[in-house]
Design a protein around this motif. Structure first.
Motif, mmCIF file in Angstrom:
data_model
loop_
_atom_site.group_PDB
_atom_site.id
_atom_site.type_symbol
_atom_site.label_atom_id
_atom_site.label_comp_id
_atom_site.label_asym_id
_atom_site.label_seq_id
_atom_site.Cartn_x
_atom_site.Cartn_y
_atom_site.Cartn_z
ATOM 1 N N SER A 57 25.135 35.816 24.616
ATOM 2 C CA SER A 57 25.055 37.283 24.513
ATOM 3 C C SER A 57 26.410 37.918 24.228
ATOM 4 O O SER A 57 26.485 39.003 23.675
ATOM 5 C CB SER A 57 24.426 37.892 25.773
ATOM 6 N N HIS A 214 32.900 42.897 27.088
ATOM 7 C CA HIS A 214 31.491 43.023 27.466
ATOM 8 C C HIS A 214 31.364 43.258 28.979
ATOM 9 O O HIS A 214 30.505 42.670 29.628
ATOM 10 C CB HIS A 214 30.697 41.771 27.048
ATOM 11 N N LYS B 302 20.546 42.335 13.802
ATOM 12 C CA LYS B 302 21.063 41.556 14.919
ATOM 13 C C LYS B 302 21.987 40.433 14.450
ATOM 14 O O LYS B 302 21.513 39.440 13.888
ATOM 15 C CB LYS B 302 19.896 40.991 15.732
ATOM 16 N N VAL B 321 22.412 45.556 16.757
ATOM 17 C CA VAL B 321 21.870 45.355 18.101
ATOM 18 C C VAL B 321 22.137 43.911 18.525
ATOM 19 O O VAL B 321 21.936 42.980 17.739
ATOM 20 C CB VAL B 321 20.357 45.663 18.117
ATOM 21 N N ASN B 322 22.574 43.733 19.755
ATOM 22 C CA ASN B 322 22.788 42.390 20.286
ATOM 23 C C ASN B 322 21.449 41.665 20.359
ATOM 24 O O ASN B 322 20.493 42.179 20.947
ATOM 25 C CB ASN B 322 23.432 42.488 21.681
ATOM 26 N N THR B 325 20.798 40.649 24.384
ATOM 27 C CA THR B 325 20.709 41.696 25.414
ATOM 28 C C THR B 325 19.994 42.947 24.908
ATOM 29 O O THR B 325 19.585 43.782 25.703
ATOM 30 C CB THR B 325 22.115 42.134 25.862
ATOM 31 N N GLU B 327 21.432 45.282 23.555
ATOM 32 C CA GLU B 327 22.436 46.362 23.570
ATOM 33 C C GLU B 327 22.731 46.855 22.155
ATOM 34 O O GLU B 327 22.820 46.056 21.215
ATOM 35 C CB GLU B 327 23.729 45.817 24.208
ATOM 36 N N VAL B 328 22.873 48.157 22.007
ATOM 37 C CA VAL B 328 23.272 48.694 20.703
ATOM 38 C C VAL B 328 24.776 48.503 20.536
ATOM 39 O O VAL B 328 25.576 49.019 21.323
ATOM 40 C CB VAL B 328 22.897 50.182 20.573
ATOM 41 N N ILE B 329 25.150 47.745 19.530
ATOM 42 C CA ILE B 329 26.568 47.509 19.249
ATOM 43 C C ILE B 329 27.140 48.669 18.459
ATOM 44 O O ILE B 329 28.252 49.113 18.711
ATOM 45 C CB ILE B 329 26.734 46.180 18.465
ATOM 46 N N GLU B 331 25.666 52.408 16.387
ATOM 47 C CA GLU B 331 24.571 53.262 15.904
ATOM 48 C C GLU B 331 24.605 53.337 14.384
ATOM 49 O O GLU B 331 25.673 53.307 13.787
ATOM 50 C CB GLU B 331 24.736 54.695 16.454
ATOM 51 N N LYS B 433 34.470 46.280 18.417
ATOM 52 C CA LYS B 433 33.221 45.894 19.074
ATOM 53 C C LYS B 433 32.289 45.184 18.087
ATOM 54 O O LYS B 433 31.597 44.224 18.447
ATOM 55 C CB LYS B 433 32.544 47.150 19.639
#
Lengths: 551, 551, 551
Positions: A57, A214, B302, B321-322, B325, B327-329, B331, B433
């Protein structure tokens, strides 16, 4: 899993294929479920399992790439089961550490190897981990490949550039300038982002940095000169090279290594237009249309059966096997030098291949006396000053006017610096044998002979531009001080001279060798070379006209 | 349809696949039956059915393309069923006109929208149709995307070029010439086929033309400035931009929009070598070998699961998106500016991103007084004349010699023209990121720091070439009249100056940012930049030698 | 073979596909078993079977390529069964020799054809074999294609270059130089590896060579000028051209011939940037992302159904059929000239297409008297010397200043050398019809009109650089002697003049025609063209300053 129902389901799904480009609905095709893929792996070491538990992840891109690798699926012991020609592990199995033989090659197997030998080893959640995996690590399983590579001019690419005062001067003259009395261009960072991106940096560990990644506190290594994946990278452990230059992390994919795009990252226009020439050749033409149908993976690569149009790797590195007789056409090598008989590029004059990959150890006479005398008769007195100046390879400023020979390269022990004619013939014959999988030998040899003529013609062209450069120095249009090699390269007309051999002569030789026709013509070929000569002449003419007027 | 027999037939057909490149017989593979495909469509409006009844044979290419689109298969109401992250319609469903919600988006739904707002609306067999669909039309369903886009420097690309007198002067100087006393180059058509092909034209409706198309009398709209699909196109309805620049008609394909080839149509060598740099980076290397295996369609994209090597869209636009997880990396954004912290290209000196996409509204001091004084001490008096000349963005002729800062950009209301350091840090962190899906943060940040140094070094190089330009103006080799901006760009040495920043400095910055090594070296990198400097110096030297002789 | 079991096995194997990029194990996918493939062939002649028995292991690459061809699988008689539009054999079946009708087209069928007509026929293990298969051989089955081709400027490409004294002078000036009194550049080999690689060489049989190939003594033909696959190759049997230039041996693949990479081998940057322009156009953008989904094989090629983005072949050669109505949009042609109305490239001034492919037979006035007079008024007296000098095509040094017309080309019999306005209109209409499969006619015609304007503007720019060249000759900066055409091209400023039309004007025209925007702008477009003009002006200025000082 393998029942008729599945066949039906699958077949139904595949129904979309012939109509594939009408459908916008197969949005999940090609999406990989990482957790499932990791869960299916066998023979993963406990340490690597721990790594994966976070990194799946934290850095899913790395994990996904590794899942595509053979490393993730095959243990060294399994790899050794393969027949010799298909085997990709070269270290004898009993010399591979016992704890590595029966696990797949995961995160910990490489990044945790020999921690004491790596100055960049850090504590990473209880493991001793070094971020930069070096050829010495890879050699644990791939000994032969690393041994071959370490002798090649690729491994010594940093040294060959930066420990040869002449080349270093070219690097400096090409990246630095003065403005309002200060020097700019940034010797380290500008060279690191340019020349050394291919040749490799010296990677130094400068400390660690604590950060939050993270949401988790983590210590990372801080380097100077890294990230860098140059072929001659000087690693923290002293080893040379980055296997990842061609086998990019973390799939280490032979398909990528054999693809022309890999070689084309460094061997490209304008100084080394190998990729560009190939791209525009018939080989490239066929590749671009059909390579998706090739088998790029077979370790023993079979012309005709696996592929038709060759890539760089086919002729210069790969193990080639006749698909019908099983005969080995060419042995695999990771020392590309050994398939070459002439050095075409990066030189003032093309010449036979050096005997060693450590080119920076060669030295050469700057200019034969007979040539200096011939030039002196034309009033080019500075040429005389160049006689007898022993220069580091590969600067030979002119050929011996009597014999036409260009180089008298020697190694420090006085032995010949270049391969013998016999060795040249042998390597050339090997190349013709490769061509002969698809062409008759006379077809191939005719092109070799064309290359011979074009090497000679371009070498003569370089003599021509060198004469013009001598005139520029003679007339005061440019200045040179051999005690300061940078003065060879830091003025406009000197750069035009550089281009005559570094860009145009190179390009003509590559274009001839691989039949990329515009690179011998208008792209950076004969048209540009003859234009370069005329450009130098016009500058001299304008300069002399102004000086004549001043008298 | 889904019986065992079919499975068998299909499987038999597929048998050819592993031997695919031996077979020349599958001539109909990949051929689409348009009539069948149209017949299978659901929820097509009656108007669009009428359109299709002719256009399937009149313009089969358009219909075929549209059949591949999601538009042809999904109604807005259906699109709204998708989970938020996978949804591609942003206008709230109840704000989409009721008559559009439950039909697929066909010919009439777009070309028949709001006919009164389009000056190019014509009667077309009883329908009110406008040929050019504009962002205002697309916003009916894709409101957020159009709102974002309309604030970007892309939307304002025509204005930023043609309403900035300095840039407009560069455009004019680059497309016009005089011969025998007349001016050529064709201000409108030459600029329309060159600069404005990317920046966008002003599209004017000039009338209609009656013609016979496929045997049928038809009235077509006659435009000036169209066809054009530039990102800042000024449409007949006053809206800015062409969504079709990246989502080409009529498939509007997200795969194409995300492909590097799309961005590469405008962001390319020599002035904006983003595509070229990427192509020669490791990211490009991997893409070219493996992208056919990627999922280019998933709206929530992803890393690892859908793709490995990123394209332009990955880092600069897409919703990431990860894969593990969720999670939004990052937008999704259609305002590319907001992911950038520095403006690298198209500028004399690189600097922080402007606060607005309307760059043409910024103004800037031409040269700080301290610098003018420093230059004056070298006898470069013309520099003094430039002090205090308020110029439209982005011409800053030199940095403040005391502080090293380059710009004092302001908006018309006097507020700062550039983003704050805090905003810069935030955007940079967002980029790190994104990198961190595959690389550790220190790895990514090291490259950011390299970029910092190269921005500084290239800015200094531009100061150097500016000093040389001032000398050229000073010595009479070239002429400038600040009241006529075209005189900044219309002579040879001025064009060499332009190239120092527009080609070479840009290229070094891009090459550093994305690790395309030859773009920092020999392609248009440090070698070419230092050569450009020496070229300017040699011209000055020849000129001064002639002038000295004349005295 | 086709039972349920097989379906299951296959389906199971295919299970790997959606996860394809996770798997490294399908190492044998795409590998072809040559022996099995050969064993399955039907209707192979006994002679070809004999060839194959050795060549399958001696040159497996050739055999594998041929196995992919239609030639290996279809007899001429079977090919004639196809409906007319899908038929690829054009010689009436009863005019194809009886012994060839019912065997597939193998080694012997081509290399053993009409041995007496081929000077390179040798005895090869009892067979009379000629290595070079020529258009005359192909015409046995493909008569119409060869007849069309033989009339095209492609077939005459060697003559058009080397039998036009002006072009030949450009070739010589671009490949030769003198150094220390000797001439280098190698007229034959340097030109063979550059210009003639595309235009074609004159292939001469110079003897035979006995060698050992794969352990077997064999006699090979020794040629001069071969290997070469230039479009205008002059073959040993006197025929012109090499079908293999576009249909490479031995798959003769229509997919390759239709691919842009084929045309792009010769029609590329910098002199003929057709491929490069297309690549950066929206057509190229779409192609690169989606062409793997196209049907590139259908002889009757259907826009929309088979492909969307067109390649070179689509607009310039292929048989195009409406996928719905079956209407023929464009007939197939192997004489590309006949779809063109203007000649855009390789010329000083663009002009209507010649009436013949034998361009070297055209002649033209060097400069109209009215223009010479206008120039003389500016003191350009050398211009006057050019009046009335009848030059071989396509050198027109300037337009008629009164009418703006550029060419008065005539054929040896005094008839007009160029096509009529009616013929131009007809060909233009054909092209618009092709565009109209996807665009409305006004859309297409607007671009044609843009092209008209850009042809005019670039022609005017060439007049400008020609005026500057006249000044250079006038002032003594360069020298010309019309009796020695090489003097037109052998100096620096003359080469700048060459680039104004051969590179930049060409590029602008191509960029306009196919909407490759950077080729009209910064790549080699208006920016480079106006820079070229200023470069010539600066050289003149420096020269005149020095000369003025000398007075």
């Amino acid at each position: 899993m393998r029942g008729a129902l599945l066949a039906l389901l699958l077949a139904t799904a595949l129904l979309a294929m012939p109509m594939g480009h009408m459908m916008a609905h197969d949005e999940m095709a090609n999406t990989v479920n990482l957790q499932e893929a990791v869960a299916k792996l066998k023979n993963v070491s406990p340490q690597t399992k721990t790594c994966l538990s976070c990194h799946i992840s934290v850095t899913p891109g790395i994990v996904a790439d590794w899942l595509k690798s053979k490393m993730a699926h095959v243990t060294p012991a399994e790899a050794w089961q393969k027949p010799a020609l298909e085997r990709e592990v070269s270290t004898p199995l009993d010399e591979i550490p016992a704890n590595l033989r029966n696990v797949v090659v995961g995160c910990y197997e490489c990044h945790g190897l020999n921690p004491e030998k790596h100055p960049d080893t850090i504590d990473h959640f209880g493991f001793k981990i070094h971020p930069i995996v070096t050829p010495n690590d890879c050699a644990v399983c791939h000994r032969t490949e690393v041994e071959q590579y370490s002798k090649s001019s690729k491994a010594w690419a940093y040294y060959n550039l930066m420990h040869n005062p002449i080349y270093r001067a070219l690097v400096n003259a090409s990246t630095m300038f003065t403005c309002m009395g200060k020097t700019f261009g940034g010797e380290r960072t500008s060279q690191e982002t340019s020349c050394l991106a291919c040749h490799g940096t010296v990677v130094k560990v400068v400390g660690t940095v604590d950060t939050i990644s993270h949401g988790i506190p983590v210590t990372l290594v801080k380097y100077e000169g890294y990230p860098n994946h140059g072929v001659g990278r000087v690693n923290p452990d002293g080893s040379l090279g980055a296997c990842t230059a061609c086998h990019p992390r973390h799939s280490f994919d032979i398909e990528i290594a054999r693809s022309p795009y890999t070689c084309g990252q460094c061997h490209l226009d304008p100084d080394v237009p190998a990729f560009n020439v190939w791209k525009e050749s018939k080989h490239g033409n066929i590749w671009f249309m059909h390579h998706k149908k090739y088998n790029m993976k077979a370790p023993a690569w079979k012309p005709g059966a696996d592929f038709t149009a060759p890539t760089c790797a086919t002729c210069h590195m790969s193990l080639l096997v006749n698909p019908v007789t099983g005969e080995v056409i060419a042995e695999r090598t990771h020392n590309v030098d050994t398939r070459l008989w002439v050095r075409l590029f990066g030189l003032i004059y093309a010449h036979p291949m050096p005997r060693t990959g450590q080119h920076f150890k060669l030295s050469v006479e700057a200019m034969p006396e007979s040539t200096a005398e011939a030039l002196a008769k034309q009033g080019l007195t500075i040429a005389k000053a160049l006689v007898g100046v022993k220069l580091p390879m590969p600067i030979s400023l002119a050929p011996d006017i009597k014999t036409g020979k260009f180089l008298y390269a020697t190694l420090p022990d006085g032995s010949p610096g270049l391969i013998s004619e016999e060795e040249m013939a042998k390597r050339r014959e090997q190349m013709v044998k490769i061509c002969s999988a698809c062409h008759n030998t006379e077809y191939a040899e005719y092109r070799m002979r064309l290359l011979d003529t074009q090497i000679e013609e371009t070498n003569k062209a370089t003599l021509k531009t060198t004469v013009l450069l001598l005139k520029a120095w003679q007339s005061g249009l440019a200045h040179v001080d051999l005690a300061k090699p940078v003065t060879l390269f830091d003025e406009y007309i000197e750069k035009l001279w550089v281009e005559s051999w570094l860009f145009y002569s190179n390009s003509i030789r590559y274009g001839t060798a691989m039949n990329g026709q515009d690179w011998t013509t208008f792209k950076r070929g004969w048209y540009q070379l003859t234009k370069d000569i005329e450009h130098m002449k016009t500058l001299l003419r304008l300069w002399e006209a102004a000086r004549a007027a001043a008298k």
